[in-house]
Enzyme design. Structure first.
Site, PDB file in Angstrom:
ATOM      1  N   ASP A   1      43.622  45.758  37.595  1.00  7.84           N
ATOM      2  CA  ASP A   1      44.447  46.803  38.200  1.00  7.84           C
ATOM      3  C   ASP A   1      43.925  47.517  39.234  1.00  7.84           C
ATOM      4  OD1 ASP A   1      46.913  48.515  37.907  1.00  7.84           O
ATOM      5  OD2 ASP A   1      45.908  49.807  36.921  1.00  7.84           O
ATOM      6  N   SER A   2      44.852  48.413  39.969  1.00  4.70           N
ATOM      7  CA  SER A   2      44.278  48.963  41.030  1.00  4.70           C
ATOM      8  C   SER A   2      43.479  50.329  40.702  1.00  4.70           C
ATOM      9  CB  SER A   2      45.517  49.791  41.862  1.00  4.70           C
ATOM     10  OG  SER A   2      46.377  50.459  40.802  1.00  4.70           O
TER      11      SER A   2
ATOM     12  N   CYS B   1      48.926  45.069  36.674  1.00  2.00           N
ATOM     13  CA  CYS B   1      49.280  45.911  37.565  1.00  2.00           C
ATOM     14  C   CYS B   1      50.710  45.528  38.208  1.00  2.00           C
ATOM     15  CB  CYS B   1      48.368  45.964  38.835  1.00  2.00           C
ATOM     16  SG  CYS B   1      48.816  46.775  40.189  1.00  2.00           S
TER      17      CYS B   1
ATOM     18  N   GLU C   1      45.603  59.414  38.316  1.00  5.19           N
ATOM     19  CA  GLU C   1      44.235  58.812  38.854  1.00  5.19           C
ATOM     20  C   GLU C   1      43.366  60.234  38.815  1.00  5.19           C
ATOM     21  OE1 GLU C   1      42.292  56.217  39.391  1.00  5.19           O
ATOM     22  OE2 GLU C   1      44.054  54.822  38.793  1.00  5.19           O
TER      23      GLU C   1
ATOM     24  N   CYS D   1      54.756  50.542  35.537  1.00  6.93           N
ATOM     25  CA  CYS D   1      53.421  50.539  35.854  1.00  6.93           C
ATOM     26  C   CYS D   1      52.725  51.015  35.016  1.00  6.93           C
ATOM     27  CB  CYS D   1      53.361  51.887  36.796  1.00  6.93           C
ATOM     28  SG  CYS D   1      51.632  52.345  37.607  1.00  6.93           S
TER      29      CYS D   1
ATOM     30  N   HIS E   1      49.912  52.568  34.357  1.00  6.05           N
ATOM     31  CA  HIS E   1      49.541  53.797  34.374  1.00  6.05           C
ATOM     32  C   HIS E   1      50.394  54.793  33.526  1.00  6.05           C
ATOM     33  CE1 HIS E   1      46.889  52.721  38.066  1.00  6.05           C
ATOM     34  NE2 HIS E   1      46.499  54.029  37.953  1.00  6.05           N
TER      35      HIS E   1
END
Length: 270
Positions: free
Chosen positions: A14-15, A77, A158, A190, A192
């Site tokens: 993932d990012s 992601c 993040e 997403c 996240h």
């Protein structure tokens, strides 16, 4: 490379920290599997980057996971799935490595099981691709899908600002959008976003069904591994390895929260 080794690791990327929500569910459902996770923390977020840039980063990471002898790849992601899925599949196909993504199984489940007004929140890169609407309508043409870009949420997560005044106000700002009025279910598009699912659920007072993407993806992987005889024959818990393109305190904090203090992060330059 021995792709027939059932004890070879499952590679996930993932990012940033978001894909850890997918790792958590896979680890819960398939505790004997060895897992390798790559978080591209140096280049997060992917949502505001060009398609070409996302493909470039995704292919670099996939090549790394192939070199680590992974028996399967999980694109944890949504933005990478929306923009680089085809390229990653072509790369992995040369080594007969299956590729899983976080959009297809969710779209299938929603399309086949729900016939309601569905909202999708995701990064700009995912929303601009229109991938959720396209995939869901393959399974249910009459379903109404309303997509909204919520680009500020990934940087907030993040930065470790979950449950802060900033996150609460930002969530309120996005979810009050007219596009999401009167929805019956919401896809967190997403990886996240499950980290703020409690805040999202609170906004809707529990009246909107929140689609748990990581759990759906983990179940699909378990089904595929069983069907294709790819399950690990480890009797002990599998190993967890974490690689980052740039070390961050928030990543370490979240990883330890999910998997305990006995984890190690390795920073690697691709």
């Amino acid at each position: 490379m021995n792709t027939k080794n059932n004890n070879a690791p499952l590679g996930i990327f993932d990012s940033g920290v978001g894909g850890l929500t997918v790792v958590k569910e896979i680890n819960k459902i398939l505790p004997n599997e060895n897992l390798i996770y790559f978080g591209d923390t140096k280049h997060v977020p992917y949502g505001d980057k060009s398609k070409e840039t996302i493909i470039y980063y995704s292919k670099q990471i996939t090549e790394f996971l192939i070199k680590e002898n992974c028996k399967a790849i999980v694109i944890a992601c949504n933005t990478a799935t929306a923009n680089a899925h085809k390229d990653i599949v072509e790369l992995a196909k040369k080594f007969k490595i299956p590729v899983f993504d976080v959009i297809t199984p969710v779209a299938e489940k929603v399309g086949l099981e729900l016939n309601q007004k569905i909202g999708v929140i995701a990064t700009k890169g995912t929303i601009n691709s229109g991938i959720y609407k396209k995939k869901i309508k393959k399974f249910n043409k009459s379903i109404e899908v309303l997509e909204l870009a919520t680009s500020l949420l990934v940087p907030i997560i993040e930065e470790g600002l979950v449950n802060s005044d900033i996150s609460k106000e930002t969530i309120k700002y996005y979810l009050a959008n007219k596009k999401l009025s009167n929805i019956d279910a919401l896809i967190l598009g997403c990886t996240h976003y499950p980290l703020i699912s409690k805040e999202i659920n609170k906004y809707f007072n529990g009246n909107v069904k929140i689609i748990d993407s990581p759990l759906i993806v983990a179940n699909q992987i378990q089904y595929y591994f069983k069907k294709n005889n790819l399950l690990s024959d480890n009797t002990n818990k599998g190993d967890l390895k974490f690689y980052l393109s740039d070390y961050t305190n928030n990543f370490e904090k979240l990883a330890k929260k999910f998997f305990g203090n006995e984890i190690y992060l390795t920073e690697i330059k691709l």
